[in-house]
Write an enzyme that holds these catalytic residues in place. Sequence first.
Site, PDB file in Angstrom:
ATOM      1  N   GLN A  14      52.342  35.762  43.672  1.00 31.58           N
ATOM      2  CA  GLN A  14      52.758  37.397  43.704  1.00 31.58           C
ATOM      3  C   GLN A  14      53.761  37.859  44.710  1.00 31.58           C
ATOM      4  O   GLN A  14      53.309  37.476  45.937  1.00 31.58           O
ATOM      5  CB  GLN A  14      51.595  38.200  43.454  1.00 31.58           C
ATOM      6  CG  GLN A  14      50.976  37.829  42.044  1.00 31.58           C
ATOM      7  CD  GLN A  14      49.641  38.935  41.950  1.00 31.58           C
ATOM      8  OE1 GLN A  14      49.109  38.959  40.924  1.00 31.58           O
ATOM      9  NE2 GLN A  14      49.285  39.730  42.825  1.00 31.58           N
ATOM     10  N   ARG A  24      42.684  36.188  38.119  1.00 34.52           N
ATOM     11  CA  ARG A  24      43.966  35.664  39.065  1.00 34.52           C
ATOM     12  C   ARG A  24      44.761  34.606  38.334  1.00 34.52           C
ATOM     13  O   ARG A  24      44.193  33.813  37.167  1.00 34.52           O
ATOM     14  CB  ARG A  24      43.422  34.615  40.198  1.00 34.52           C
ATOM     15  CG  ARG A  24      42.624  35.481  41.405  1.00 34.52           C
ATOM     16  CD  ARG A  24      43.402  36.350  42.109  1.00 34.52           C
ATOM     17  NE  ARG A  24      43.205  37.071  43.046  1.00 34.52           N
ATOM     18  CZ  ARG A  24      42.897  38.436  43.008  1.00 34.52           C
ATOM     19  NH1 ARG A  24      42.913  39.224  41.870  1.00 34.52           N
ATOM     20  NH2 ARG A  24      42.273  39.269  43.970  1.00 34.52           N
ATOM     21  N   HIS A  41      50.549  43.549  39.170  1.00 32.65           N
ATOM     22  CA  HIS A  41      48.958  43.250  39.476  1.00 32.65           C
ATOM     23  C   HIS A  41      48.702  44.798  39.900  1.00 32.65           C
ATOM     24  O   HIS A  41      48.875  45.517  40.974  1.00 32.65           O
ATOM     25  CB  HIS A  41      48.826  42.619  40.501  1.00 32.65           C
ATOM     26  CG  HIS A  41      47.654  42.281  40.846  1.00 32.65           C
ATOM     27  ND1 HIS A  41      47.115  41.212  41.578  1.00 32.65           N
ATOM     28  CD2 HIS A  41      46.354  42.888  40.439  1.00 32.65           C
ATOM     29  CE1 HIS A  41      45.629  41.115  41.876  1.00 32.65           C
ATOM     30  NE2 HIS A  41      45.163  42.139  41.026  1.00 32.65           N
ATOM     31  N   ASN A  61      36.886  48.235  43.078  1.00 34.18           N
ATOM     32  CA  ASN A  61      37.849  48.172  42.068  1.00 34.18           C
ATOM     33  C   ASN A  61      37.224  47.685  40.749  1.00 34.18           C
ATOM     34  O   ASN A  61      38.022  47.332  39.977  1.00 34.18           O
ATOM     35  CB  ASN A  61      39.153  48.051  42.263  1.00 34.18           C
ATOM     36  CG  ASN A  61      39.357  46.643  42.822  1.00 34.18           C
ATOM     37  OD1 ASN A  61      38.419  46.009  42.718  1.00 34.18           O
ATOM     38  ND2 ASN A  61      40.640  46.399  43.511  1.00 34.18           N
TER      39      ASN A  61
HETATM   40  P1  NDP Z   1      31.822  39.204  41.160  1.00 37.35           P
HETATM   41  O1  NDP Z   1      31.499  38.280  42.357  1.00 37.35           O
HETATM   42  O2  NDP Z   1      30.895  40.202  40.896  1.00 37.35           O
HETATM   43  O3  NDP Z   1      31.729  38.172  39.728  1.00 37.35           O
HETATM   44  C1  NDP Z   1      32.280  37.173  39.427  1.00 37.35           C
HETATM   45  C2  NDP Z   1      31.560  36.173  38.770  1.00 37.35           C
HETATM   46  O4  NDP Z   1      32.238  34.922  38.441  1.00 37.35           O
HETATM   47  C3  NDP Z   1      30.298  35.882  39.296  1.00 37.35           C
HETATM   48  O5  NDP Z   1      29.158  36.250  38.522  1.00 37.35           O
HETATM   49  C4  NDP Z   1      30.389  34.431  39.616  1.00 37.35           C
HETATM   50  O6  NDP Z   1      29.229  33.735  39.392  1.00 37.35           O
HETATM   51  C5  NDP Z   1      31.205  34.150  38.543  1.00 37.35           C
HETATM   52  N1  NDP Z   1      31.782  32.653  38.535  1.00 37.35           N
HETATM   53  C6  NDP Z   1      32.305  32.171  39.990  1.00 37.35           C
HETATM   54  N2  NDP Z   1      32.572  30.906  39.411  1.00 37.35           N
HETATM   55  C7  NDP Z   1      32.615  30.609  38.012  1.00 37.35           C
HETATM   56  C8  NDP Z   1      32.864  29.527  37.349  1.00 37.35           C
HETATM   57  N3  NDP Z   1      33.265  28.541  37.796  1.00 37.35           N
HETATM   58  N4  NDP Z   1      32.392  29.797  35.962  1.00 37.35           N
HETATM   59  C9  NDP Z   1      31.841  30.898  35.355  1.00 37.35           C
HETATM   60  N5  NDP Z   1      31.546  31.913  36.084  1.00 37.35           N
HETATM   61  C10 NDP Z   1      31.924  31.956  37.456  1.00 37.35           C
HETATM   62  O7  NDP Z   1      33.310  39.549  41.101  1.00 37.35           O
HETATM   63  P2  NDP Z   1      34.060  40.825  40.443  1.00 37.35           P
HETATM   64  O8  NDP Z   1      33.518  40.783  38.890  1.00 37.35           O
HETATM   65  O9  NDP Z   1      34.006  42.133  41.064  1.00 37.35           O
HETATM   66  O10 NDP Z   1      35.579  40.273  40.261  1.00 37.35           O
HETATM   67  C11 NDP Z   1      35.885  38.964  39.866  1.00 37.35           C
HETATM   68  C12 NDP Z   1      37.219  38.584  40.085  1.00 37.35           C
HETATM   69  O11 NDP Z   1      38.323  39.420  39.620  1.00 37.35           O
HETATM   70  C13 NDP Z   1      37.546  38.714  41.675  1.00 37.35           C
HETATM   71  O12 NDP Z   1      37.188  37.487  42.438  1.00 37.35           O
HETATM   72  C14 NDP Z   1      39.092  38.737  41.663  1.00 37.35           C
HETATM   73  O13 NDP Z   1      39.593  37.624  41.717  1.00 37.35           O
HETATM   74  C15 NDP Z   1      39.203  39.584  40.445  1.00 37.35           C
HETATM   75  N6  NDP Z   1      39.751  40.843  40.530  1.00 37.35           N
HETATM   76  C16 NDP Z   1      41.024  41.538  40.116  1.00 37.35           C
HETATM   77  C17 NDP Z   1      41.510  42.464  40.366  1.00 37.35           C
HETATM   78  C18 NDP Z   1      42.595  43.019  39.703  1.00 37.35           C
HETATM   79  O14 NDP Z   1      43.203  44.108  40.166  1.00 37.35           O
HETATM   80  N7  NDP Z   1      43.047  42.618  38.817  1.00 37.35           N
HETATM   81  C19 NDP Z   1      40.516  43.723  41.055  1.00 37.35           C
HETATM   82  C20 NDP Z   1      39.255  43.010  41.513  1.00 37.35           C
HETATM   83  C21 NDP Z   1      38.950  41.897  41.230  1.00 37.35           C
HETATM   84  P3  NDP Z   1      27.937  33.703  40.663  1.00 37.35           P
HETATM   85  O15 NDP Z   1      28.198  34.675  41.457  1.00 37.35           O
HETATM   86  O16 NDP Z   1      26.831  34.107  39.506  1.00 37.35           O
HETATM   87  O17 NDP Z   1      27.996  32.548  41.049  1.00 37.35           O
END
Ligand code: NDP
Length: 440
Positions: free
Chosen positions: A354, A325, A373, A187
Amino acid sequence: MFPSSAASNIVFMTSTLTAEAWRIRIRGPCQSAGEESEADVAKVLCVLYDDPVSGYPPAYARDGIPTIEGYHGGQTTPTPETIDFAPGELLGSVSGELGLRKFLEEGGHELIVTSDKDGPDSAFERELEDADVVISQPFWPAYLTAERFDKAPNLKLAVTAGIGSDHVDLQAAIDRGVTVAEVTYCNSISVAEHVVMAILALVRNYIPAHQIVLDGGWNIADAVSRSYDLEGMQVGTVGAGRIGSAVLRRLKPFEVGLHYTDRHRLPPEVEEELGVTYHPDAESLVADCDVVTINAPLHPETEHLFDDDLISKMKPGAYLVNTARGKICDRDAIARACESGQLAGYAGDVWFPQPAPRDHPWRSMPNHGMTPHISGSSLSAQARYAAGVREILECWFEGKPIREEYLIVDGGRLAGAGAHSYSAGDATGGSDEAARFKDR
Ligand code: NDP
């Protein structure tokens, strides 16, 4: 159901052994290979949100959804052997059952579906006692705290029907050898679209303007006195993973300045293609941006990242959009910033806990564009995450490896996507407050 003595043999086994462990488990303690007991089935406990108030939909606005076979970068959409639902149906609510009942029952397994997830008297806590697999969605999370793990000695697999497994105490899963998996990418684009919508809604002042129409009014000045163009603004994302980079790609044609910070820097050719400026940390990014969007997972490193201190370093009148989140932001600091005008607007769809208590300040603070959400649970997304859950369960029961990109915790450590994007620890503290939603 398995005798718990059999279960206890394998609860702490490691991941590469996960499927094998399942087979050991279904043999029971005194049986050897080939002597599996027919009575040994898995109890799958699935927590989903309630059906619509008006009942499960008899029909839909559209006949179906487009077929998507892959994502940007080449990952394929889920590939279960088959599915028992029509893509475009409501699968995420209790009656939708993620389309899993036929599959599980034909495999001899038991499926329990409930929306009653909070508090010690909830159906979830009662059924957890002998559950082997728990499935939960971030939209209506069944918080799996260490205390709940202690009540679930048989539990071996926690599946997130969506993305973001912070409702699971990952440290407890690591300590107990429970596998945690989510449907990575299912998603991400759904959320990226919501982010773009929310940014435009705040900057253009869409929601109050729509309310004027609902109220029978026509005061243009009321509507436009907080309305700007996005063009020319500086927009930054904290986290440039699947969602963050999809937001950047979608915003590029708006002729804005693009910025990001992330734990790992994007390849130079991607930075160049997007024309995006890298910042070493969130502090540096927010100082330059008119609009900030949060797209990083919730883990100990990001919990309460946006507190009074970081918000005070944002440009006065900045907009903040958080679909990642709720707990990445300090709840009261956000409300204070919306009241003072330090934030010109806040939007998103994620809260903590939630469902959000009825007196949660984000429901009533000024200039917000909050929804429940929903961004990752469009009918389009549901078809993908239901298929992804099925793929994970098929692998689990058939003893095949779960895709690496779906793993968060496995074999007593962060694994796969979890090892890349999360840090070990627990972000579920305070989740018991979700039970307050039931209080009128
Ligand atoms: P990804 O894992 O593809 O991307 C998350 C990114 O955040 C990664 O590049 C990661 O870095 C980076 N990251 C982690 N920690 C930090 C930090 N301290 N500072 C800066 N960047 C950081 O996940 P998605 O993009 O698919 O999803 C991200 C989040 O969105 C999910 O974890 C979830 O919580 C939320 N989400 C919400 C939804 C909703 O319905 N509202 C649905 C889907 C997701 P790296 O991997 O490079 O270490």
